[in-house]
Scaffold this active site. Structure first.
Site, PDB file in Angstrom:
ATOM      1  N   LYS A 193     -75.926 -14.491  10.645  1.00 43.65           N
ATOM      2  CA  LYS A 193     -74.825 -13.710  10.086  1.00 43.65           C
ATOM      3  C   LYS A 193     -74.391 -12.691  11.134  1.00 43.65           C
ATOM      4  CE  LYS A 193     -73.626 -10.350   8.300  1.00 43.65           C
ATOM      5  NZ  LYS A 193     -72.522  -9.396   8.750  1.00 43.65           N
ATOM      6  N   GLU A 269     -84.724  -5.490  16.528  1.00 42.56           N
ATOM      7  CA  GLU A 269     -84.308  -4.981  17.837  1.00 42.56           C
ATOM      8  C   GLU A 269     -83.271  -3.908  17.563  1.00 42.56           C
ATOM      9  OE1 GLU A 269     -81.529  -6.397  21.421  1.00 42.56           O
ATOM     10  OE2 GLU A 269     -83.071  -7.871  20.888  1.00 42.56           O
ATOM     11  N   CYS A 303     -77.615  -1.307  23.631  1.00 38.55           N
ATOM     12  CA  CYS A 303     -78.825  -0.684  23.097  1.00 38.55           C
ATOM     13  C   CYS A 303     -79.700  -0.113  24.206  1.00 38.55           C
ATOM     14  CB  CYS A 303     -79.610  -1.690  22.258  1.00 38.55           C
ATOM     15  SG  CYS A 303     -79.998  -3.223  23.117  1.00 38.55           S
ATOM     16  N   GLU A 404     -78.497   8.419  19.345  1.00 37.18           N
ATOM     17  CA  GLU A 404     -77.724   7.394  20.041  1.00 37.18           C
ATOM     18  C   GLU A 404     -76.226   7.593  19.799  1.00 37.18           C
ATOM     19  OE1 GLU A 404     -78.352   2.680  20.834  1.00 37.18           O
ATOM     20  OE2 GLU A 404     -78.365   3.314  18.740  1.00 37.18           O
TER      21      GLU A 404
END
Length: 512
Positions: A193, A269, A303, A404
């Site tokens: 997905k 992750e 990331c 982040e």
């Protein structure tokens, strides 16, 4: 390749889809066919101009059910094939990816806003992933254990079954290939997905998987739908045996909790706030280039981005000045232009989040050494552009230094010695990546060992390869998504005991 107009971009996307998807229709790819969704209409927006490229319907539970049924059949057929035959089939997928590489790269650029110079490389890496794991298909085996009894004891690495994979918008086709290839090499079926913001190239990859010679058509399905509806239905399905998620820590925690309710394991992750450390004895020219690539490549939507630059105090001021000058020269613009190095942010919501964090830092006293806004020349495009930005003069406790940003925003922190540099690098709950620049190789090894991160570079940054394990520590997740370690993550180990004694001792009971 010139920058297309709004109507040109939508028309070009339609042309590419006509070549890559059956009938050119946007829908879930199940057993090689496109199934229309049953849910709400979703819009695909061009990051370069804010215009709508296309619409499609959220897949919904009925399409998820069809994908799961196809996965059961596909995995059964896949398991009946020899390991060598599975390897040949995966190699055939790689060949199709290479054959359609330019179309896939262009589609990724138009729909995700990634510069064409980047997407061409990422598509090539997808082919490389399938080739690498094709070679592993007939080499994934267990071992014989010398137990202190009369038994032959050996292990088998067996697939979970149907794996649900949920991938993000920042590198759609790259992440899809990164996850699908090891999963099917290990013998699993995949229901993927992708983000509803960027499903197109993942759908095209699903079609190529179904078309490749030797690949069971239901082995890989790709769902076009939203996370709270289609994604949630796939995670909660009774046939799901492993959930893999790539994305934010907040969403990962929710997905892992949903999987755990069904006693299903997960591989996560997640994000990062990676430290890129520059010592005074480094080759500062190379470190300058490395710092730019670490954070500004992919518009910082990575990331592993080196979003925290730690610079020795003796060179801090000069290094920041040189970096700010360089940042102003990096080409920002239309992702279809081969000269562009920084394209738009993928979506308006993320662009606004980036701008808000920088504005809050400035209001709290930070110095914006470079950038801090959309470049003037791009304001009238309607695109979600944000210039390469350097934030100096903040403390390690500031939000922008801890959380982040996921954009082209670099926070700079000075340090005085090696111990302080390591302490600053580890002053975050994340642990995905990091790097160090130094002329002292001993120091390089020491810092690499001391920083808590799943990937670490010495005198370099952002090099990855499918053969090397990738994943995080702490809030950056768990499990590995490449290398041999990924195969272990996608398999369960079975221990088999075979009695070999002619007259084994009877430990219990009677022979009647």
């Amino acid at each position: 390749m010139s920058a297309p107009t709004r109507s040109d971009a939508a028309a070009r996307v339609a042309d590419l889809l006509a070549d890559l998807l059956p009938g050119g229709r946007i829908g879930s790819v199940v057993a090689g066919e496109v199934l229309a969704g049953t849910g709400d209409a979703l819009a695909l927006v061009n990051p370069a101009d804010g215009g709508v490229l296309a619409h499609f319907a959220d897949a919904g539970p009925s399409v998820v059910e069809a994908a799961m049924a196809a996965a059961r059949e596909g995995q059964r057929a896949w398991g009946a094939m020899s390991a060598a035959a599975r390897g040949r089939a995966m190699w055939a997928v790689a060949a199709l990816v290479r054959r359609h590489a330019e179309a896939l790269a262009e589609l990724e650029t138009l729909s995700a806003g990634k510069p064409i110079r980047d997407t061409r490389g990422e598509v090539a890496k997808v082919a490389e992933m399938f080739e690498y794991y094709a070679g592993w298909c007939d080499k994934l085996h267990g071992e014989v254990i010398p137990v202190p009894t009369s038994h032959l004891n050996y292990t088998r690495h067996e697939p979970y079954g149907t794996v649900v994979q949920i991938t993000p918008w920042n590198a759609p086709i790259f992440t899809a290939g990164w996850q699908i290839a090891p999963a099917i090499c290990a013998g699993n079926a995949v229901v993927l997905k992708p983000s509803e913001l960027t499903p197109l190239t993942s759908l095209a990859l699903g079609v190529l998987c179904a078309k490749a010679e030797g690949m069971p058509r239901g082995l890989v399905s790709v769902l076009a739908g939203a996370g709270p509806t289609t994604g949630a239905a796939a995670v909660a399905h009774a046939d799901t045996r492993l959930v893999v998620f790539v994305g934010s820590a907040e969403a990962g925690a929710q997905i892992a909790a949903a999987a755990a309710r069904n006693i299903v394991p997960s591989v996560l992750e997640l994000g990062g706030k990676s430290a890129n450390i520059v010592f005074a004895d480094a080759d500062l020219g190379r470190a300058l280039l490395g710092a730019q690539a670490a954070i500004f490549g992919g518009a910082g939507q990575s990331c592993v981005a080196g979003s925290r630059l730690l610079v020795h105090r003796s060179v801090h001021a000069d290094f920041v000045a040189r970096l700010a000058h360089a940042a102003g020269r990096i080409p920002v613009g239309a992702p279809t232009n081969p000269a562009t190095q920084i394209g738009p942010i993928n979506n308006r919501r993320q662009r606004d989040k980036i701008a808000g964090m920088v504005e809050a830092a400035a209001a709290a006293g930070a110095r914006i050494a470079a950038g801090g806004a959309c470049p003037d020349a791009l304001r009238e495009t309607g695109g979600f552009y944000y210039g390469p930005t350097i934030v100096d003069g903040v403390g390690p406790e500031a939000d922008i230094a801890r959380e982040e940003v996921f954009g082209p925003v670099l926070t700079v922190l000075p340090f005085d010695d090696e111990d302080e540099a390591v302490a600053l690098a580890n002053a975050t709950p994340y642990g995905l990546a990091g790097g160090v620049w130094t002329g002292d190789i001993g120091r390089g090894h020491r810092v690499a060992a001391a920083v808590r991160a799943g990937t670490f570079w010495v005198n370099g940054y952002k090099t990855i390869n499918v053969a090397s394990p990738f994943g995080g520590f702490g809030r950056s997740g768990f499990g590995r998504s490449s290398g041999r370690e990924a195969l272990m993550a996608y398999t369960q180990t079975k221990s088999v005991w075979v009695e070999t004694a002619a007259h084994p001792a009877v430990a219990f009971g009677y022979v009647g």
